[in-house]
Design a protein around this motif. Structure first.
Motif, PDB file in Angstrom:
ATOM      1  N   LEU A 197      64.032  48.804  -6.138  1.00 29.20           N
ATOM      2  CA  LEU A 197      62.693  49.404  -6.159  1.00 29.20           C
ATOM      3  C   LEU A 197      61.618  48.332  -6.181  1.00 29.20           C
ATOM      4  O   LEU A 197      60.547  48.482  -5.560  1.00 29.20           O
ATOM      5  CB  LEU A 197      62.557  50.309  -7.379  1.00 29.20           C
ATOM      6  CG  LEU A 197      62.869  51.807  -7.199  1.00 29.20           C
ATOM      7  CD1 LEU A 197      61.961  52.416  -6.146  1.00 29.20           C
ATOM      8  CD2 LEU A 197      64.325  52.029  -6.826  1.00 29.20           C
ATOM      9  N   ALA A 198      61.887  47.226  -6.899  1.00 28.97           N
ATOM     10  CA  ALA A 198      60.903  46.138  -6.932  1.00 28.97           C
ATOM     11  C   ALA A 198      60.690  45.546  -5.543  1.00 28.97           C
ATOM     12  O   ALA A 198      59.565  45.230  -5.150  1.00 28.97           O
ATOM     13  CB  ALA A 198      61.357  45.061  -7.914  1.00 28.97           C
ATOM     14  N   LYS A 199      61.788  45.401  -4.763  1.00 29.99           N
ATOM     15  CA  LYS A 199      61.658  44.864  -3.412  1.00 29.99           C
ATOM     16  C   LYS A 199      60.889  45.825  -2.512  1.00 29.99           C
ATOM     17  O   LYS A 199      60.132  45.399  -1.635  1.00 29.99           O
ATOM     18  CB  LYS A 199      63.036  44.578  -2.836  1.00 29.99           C
ATOM     19  CG  LYS A 199      63.744  43.409  -3.520  1.00 29.99           C
ATOM     20  CD  LYS A 199      65.123  43.178  -2.936  1.00 29.99           C
ATOM     21  CE  LYS A 199      65.820  42.010  -3.634  1.00 29.99           C
ATOM     22  NZ  LYS A 199      67.193  41.788  -3.104  1.00 29.99           N
ATOM     23  N   GLN A 200      61.066  47.133  -2.713  1.00 29.34           N
ATOM     24  CA  GLN A 200      60.301  48.100  -1.932  1.00 29.34           C
ATOM     25  C   GLN A 200      58.804  47.974  -2.214  1.00 29.34           C
ATOM     26  O   GLN A 200      57.987  48.085  -1.301  1.00 29.34           O
ATOM     27  CB  GLN A 200      60.789  49.520  -2.244  1.00 29.34           C
ATOM     28  CG  GLN A 200      62.175  49.839  -1.749  1.00 29.34           C
ATOM     29  CD  GLN A 200      62.554  51.284  -1.997  1.00 29.34           C
ATOM     30  OE1 GLN A 200      61.697  52.167  -2.017  1.00 29.34           O
ATOM     31  NE2 GLN A 200      63.852  51.530  -2.185  1.00 29.34           N
ATOM     32  N   ILE A 201      58.464  47.750  -3.486  1.00 34.17           N
ATOM     33  CA  ILE A 201      57.051  47.556  -3.838  1.00 34.17           C
ATOM     34  C   ILE A 201      56.507  46.297  -3.175  1.00 34.17           C
ATOM     35  O   ILE A 201      55.393  46.276  -2.638  1.00 34.17           O
ATOM     36  CB  ILE A 201      56.898  47.484  -5.376  1.00 34.17           C
ATOM     37  CG1 ILE A 201      57.235  48.851  -5.996  1.00 34.17           C
ATOM     38  CG2 ILE A 201      55.489  47.049  -5.765  1.00 34.17           C
ATOM     39  CD1 ILE A 201      57.225  48.850  -7.506  1.00 34.17           C
ATOM     40  N   GLY A 202      57.315  45.229  -3.188  1.00 29.37           N
ATOM     41  CA  GLY A 202      56.869  44.002  -2.546  1.00 29.37           C
ATOM     42  C   GLY A 202      56.710  44.151  -1.046  1.00 29.37           C
ATOM     43  O   GLY A 202      55.752  43.637  -0.449  1.00 29.37           O
ATOM     44  N   GLN A 203      57.642  44.852  -0.402  1.00 29.64           N
ATOM     45  CA  GLN A 203      57.562  45.055   1.043  1.00 29.64           C
ATOM     46  C   GLN A 203      56.399  45.960   1.432  1.00 29.64           C
ATOM     47  O   GLN A 203      55.876  45.859   2.547  1.00 29.64           O
ATOM     48  CB  GLN A 203      58.882  45.646   1.540  1.00 29.64           C
ATOM     49  CG  GLN A 203      60.062  44.691   1.434  1.00 29.64           C
ATOM     50  CD  GLN A 203      61.392  45.361   1.728  1.00 29.64           C
ATOM     51  OE1 GLN A 203      61.444  46.573   1.968  1.00 29.64           O
ATOM     52  NE2 GLN A 203      62.471  44.584   1.705  1.00 29.64           N
ATOM     53  N   ALA A 204      56.005  46.846   0.509  1.00 27.90           N
ATOM     54  CA  ALA A 204      54.866  47.725   0.791  1.00 27.90           C
ATOM     55  C   ALA A 204      53.532  46.983   0.722  1.00 27.90           C
ATOM     56  O   ALA A 204      52.493  47.539   1.103  1.00 27.90           O
ATOM     57  CB  ALA A 204      54.853  48.903  -0.181  1.00 27.90           C
ATOM     58  N   GLY A 205      53.547  45.740   0.254  1.00 23.40           N
ATOM     59  CA  GLY A 205      52.311  44.951   0.184  1.00 23.40           C
ATOM     60  C   GLY A 205      51.357  45.393  -0.906  1.00 23.40           C
ATOM     61  O   GLY A 205      50.153  45.144  -0.810  1.00 23.40           O
ATOM     62  N   LEU A 206      51.864  46.014  -1.960  1.00 22.50           N
ATOM     63  CA  LEU A 206      51.008  46.484  -3.038  1.00 22.50           C
ATOM     64  C   LEU A 206      50.628  45.334  -3.965  1.00 22.50           C
ATOM     65  O   LEU A 206      51.451  44.458  -4.266  1.00 22.50           O
ATOM     66  CB  LEU A 206      51.717  47.581  -3.842  1.00 22.50           C
ATOM     67  CG  LEU A 206      52.061  48.863  -3.077  1.00 22.50           C
ATOM     68  CD1 LEU A 206      52.880  49.803  -3.962  1.00 22.50           C
ATOM     69  CD2 LEU A 206      50.790  49.553  -2.612  1.00 22.50           C
ATOM     70  N   SER A 207      49.408  45.341  -4.402  1.00 16.51           N
ATOM     71  CA  SER A 207      48.955  44.356  -5.382  1.00 16.51           C
ATOM     72  C   SER A 207      49.562  44.715  -6.733  1.00 16.51           C
ATOM     73  O   SER A 207      49.460  45.862  -7.187  1.00 16.51           O
ATOM     74  CB  SER A 207      47.430  44.357  -5.460  1.00 16.51           C
ATOM     75  OG  SER A 207      46.981  43.521  -6.497  1.00 16.51           O
ATOM     76  N   SER A 208      50.191  43.745  -7.386  1.00 19.74           N
ATOM     77  CA  SER A 208      50.895  44.058  -8.631  1.00 19.74           C
ATOM     78  C   SER A 208      50.905  42.869  -9.567  1.00 19.74           C
ATOM     79  O   SER A 208      50.817  41.711  -9.147  1.00 19.74           O
ATOM     80  CB  SER A 208      52.325  44.522  -8.341  1.00 19.74           C
ATOM     81  OG  SER A 208      53.026  43.543  -7.599  1.00 19.74           O
ATOM     82  N   ILE A 209      51.029  43.183 -10.841  1.00 20.39           N
ATOM     83  CA  ILE A 209      51.148  42.191 -11.913  1.00 20.39           C
ATOM     84  C   ILE A 209      52.298  42.609 -12.806  1.00 20.39           C
ATOM     85  O   ILE A 209      52.418  43.787 -13.161  1.00 20.39           O
ATOM     86  CB  ILE A 209      49.855  42.109 -12.754  1.00 20.39           C
ATOM     87  CG1 ILE A 209      48.644  41.807 -11.881  1.00 20.39           C
ATOM     88  CG2 ILE A 209      49.977  41.072 -13.859  1.00 20.39           C
ATOM     89  CD1 ILE A 209      47.337  41.906 -12.633  1.00 20.39           C
ATOM     90  N   LEU A 210      53.145  41.672 -13.163  1.00 16.73           N
ATOM     91  CA  LEU A 210      54.201  41.950 -14.132  1.00 16.73           C
ATOM     92  C   LEU A 210      53.912  41.157 -15.401  1.00 16.73           C
ATOM     93  O   LEU A 210      53.857  39.929 -15.369  1.00 16.73           O
ATOM     94  CB  LEU A 210      55.575  41.590 -13.575  1.00 16.73           C
ATOM     95  CG  LEU A 210      56.749  42.074 -14.435  1.00 16.73           C
ATOM     96  CD1 LEU A 210      57.893  42.555 -13.563  1.00 16.73           C
ATOM     97  CD2 LEU A 210      57.255  41.000 -15.390  1.00 16.73           C
TER      98      LEU A 210
END
Length: 594
Positions: free
Chosen positions: A540-553
């Motif tokens: 799921l984390a890779k899907q978020i990265g591939q979607a180009g979403l701005s994110s902070i962990l």
């Protein structure tokens, strides 16, 4: 005003007194014909206090001096001038029309919401203020017109906004603040119109101290230093003094430096107490070196920190703490760090703030700028009528004349908090997450931003707070945020991905803020099994990265964990290890990322 305990009433009285004095100085500059120095910015929203002060200022404006209003959204054509389209089309030759700045020559230019002015407007205004004229080189017109005007600006920005442009601040001598003044304090008496007498003298030492004081406030341009000398002389002049005194310097500091300070000057160094007599040393001790000339060192220090006399003068005529209050209200660094997030600017074809039109052809979704098109075609009408290629039409418009409207639309943003509420480690961080969300939500209310909250614990994640700007609803949801149990991280990331995609469809830019220690022990299907749960979370984390979403962990474990770093790398997220996180630090990290 003698030094006393800082109270709300004393602050209001000083601010209102300064505002009235600034109005008198402004009016005196106008009567003396010194339009280049009659420039004033007022930090205030519309209201009865502002109206009362404005009425007082108008009573001080000499007869024959008009107030020319310049809207914040004014176009460059109207501001600088250009072709008169109707007359150009009628006469078949170029006819120039004056802009607002040329009309304001020997008048007062009034900008009701100067903080909203476009960068192009600010640039044109600053060029006219520096040169005293308006030069037009556009639409085939070349002209230069005098524009020696006074300037009255109102800054209506909120603390989280950018505020008035530094370009204007640097060129404006007088700065007042009416935001903390109540109507009960805003009273003025009748008086004669202010006029300057013989200019008071000012010593070279005072000039040097004012220059050092401007530098100590972080204002390294020569303009503030020269403005302070003129302002101190003007204040002394209105008081009927023959020489600038410490009180005049103190008032000049409040009206001209504090409101645009980039830093506060360090306090004067305290004198060291005399040392007690030292016992005699033995002969083996090396003798102290002889005293040397330290004039160069003293001179270097004086350029960094103003003389004690000037700093004392700045504090002598106001309650303790007022300088700090003004600095906190105006400090651009404070305002910038405390501000909400801004949506990115996007060029649109149908809505938003109008921009300067550009040449282009008509196509689906684009709108023709008729005025700009006629302006481009007007100078060529006589020649085109003689050529007669387009028949007997009254107005000959060709493809190269077409101009297309452009708009600038600021997209909204949304912050989606994904909080690991499982286990004792996450439980220790729930209070910080709640505090950060409340801080960001309060700012988003003014910014029309959205905040959402997703919690994952037990067997699956759940949406505790959908994207909203409702402050009361958010607080109720945060208060009910539970904790404890297993960690269904994959479910939380999956729900966050779906919500982010929905936000994109609504035209908002989402930012995911995931607070976790990186461990997972519940699979996406809701069953146990740590290895499979970790694989599901990584997928799921890779899907978020591939979607180009701005994110902070945000790694909320007591010590930074490698598994949290790997999860952030899969998400293409900014990794923020915060073993000692706080609500304020978390909010600052999110805003810095935006």
């Amino acid at each position: 005003m003698p030094a006393q305990e800082l109270t709300e009433e004393s602050v209001e009285e000083v601010l209102w007194s300064d505002a009235c004095l600034a109005a008198r100085v402004f009016g005196a500059f106008l009567r003396d014909g010194r339009f280049a120095q009659a420039r004033l910015v007022v930090k205030s929203h519309a209201g009865p206090v502002r109206e009362r002060w404005m009425a007082y200022l108008k009573s001080l404006v000499p007869d024959g001096v008009a107030i020319v209003s310049i809207p914040s959204h004014v176009t460059l054509d109207r501001l600088l001038g250009g072709l008169d389209i109707s007359q150009t089309l009628l006469q078949g030759k170029k006819v120039h029309v004056q802009g607002l700045l040329a009309r304001a020559d020997q008048q007062v230019a009034h900008m009701p919401a100067a903080n909203l002015a476009e960068a192009s407007t600010i640039s044109a205004l600053a060029a006219a203020m520096d040169g005293g004229d308006v030069r037009v080189e556009r639409d085939g017109v070349s002209a230069s017109m005098p524009a020696r005007f006074a300037l009255l600006c109102f800054d209506e920005s909120e603390p989280e906004d950018e505020g008035l442009s530094p370009v204007l601040k640097d060129r404006i001598m007088l700065h007042v603040d009416l935001r903390a003044v109540s109507i009960r304090t805003a009273h003025v008496g009748e008086g004669d119109a202010p006029e300057f007498a013989q200019e008071p003298s000012i010593t070279d030492e005072t000039r040097a101290e004012l220059c050092a004081l401007a530098a100590s406030f972080g204002l390294h341009s020569m303009r503030p230093a020269m403005q302070m000398v003129s302002l101190a002389q003007a204040i002394a002049n209105l008081a009927g003094k023959a020489k600038v005194t410490r009180d005049d310097v103190a008032i000049a500091v409040r009206l001209g430096l504090v409101h645009r300070a980039r830093q506060m000057p360090p306090p004067p160094a305290e004198e060291e107490p005399p040392q007690e007599a030292q016992p005699p040393q033995d002969n083996k001790t090396e003798p102290e070196p002889p005293e040397t000339d330290t004039s160069s060192d003293d001179q270097e220090v004086s350029t960094e920190m103003p003389d004690d006399l000037v700093l004392d003068a700045a504090d002598a005529s106001l309650p303790p703490g007022l300088l700090a209050y003004l600095k906190a209200a105006q400090d651009p660094q404070t305002a910038r760090s405390a501000g909400g997030r801004r949506g990115s600017k996007a060029l649109g074809a149908s809505r938003g703030r109008p921009l300067t039109s550009r040449k282009g052809g008509l196509s689906t979704g684009k709108r023709l700028d008729v005025i700009a098109t006629l302006r481009a075609a007007a100078p060529w009408q006589k020649l085109r009528r003689q050529q007669g290629r387009n028949g007997p039409a009254r107005v000959h418009v060709r493809k190269g004349d077409l101009h297309i409207r452009r708009y600038q639309e600021r997209t909204q943003t949304s912050t989606l908090f994904v909080v690991d509420a499982s286990g004792s480690t996450a439980l220790n961080r729930l209070g910080e997450a709640k505090g950060a969300i409340e801080m960001l939500l309060a700012e988003s209310y003014a910014r029309r931003d959205h905040v959402a909250l997703i919690s994952f614990r037990g067997r699956e994640a759940q949406v505790l707070l959908p994207p909203t700007r409702a402050l009361a609803r958010a607080k109720r949801s945060l208060a009910a945020l539970p904790g404890g149990g297993p960690t269904p991280m994959a479910s939380g990331l999956s729900l966050a991905l779906v919500m982010a995609q929905e936000e994109l469809k609504k035209g908002r830019e989402p930012t995911l803020v995931v607070l976790t220690d990186g461990s997972a022990n519940v699979t996406l299907a809701g069953t146990g099994g740590r290895p499979q749960a970790g694989e599901d979370a990584c997928a799921l984390a890779k899907q978020i990265g591939q979607a180009g979403l701005s994110s902070i962990l945000v790694d909320i474990s007591r010590r930074p964990q490698d598994r949290a770093r790997r999860l952030a790398a899969d998400m293409a997220a900014t990794y923020v290890p915060m073993p000692f996180a706080s609500a304020r630090n978390l909010a600052a990290a999110v805003k810095a990322h935006r």
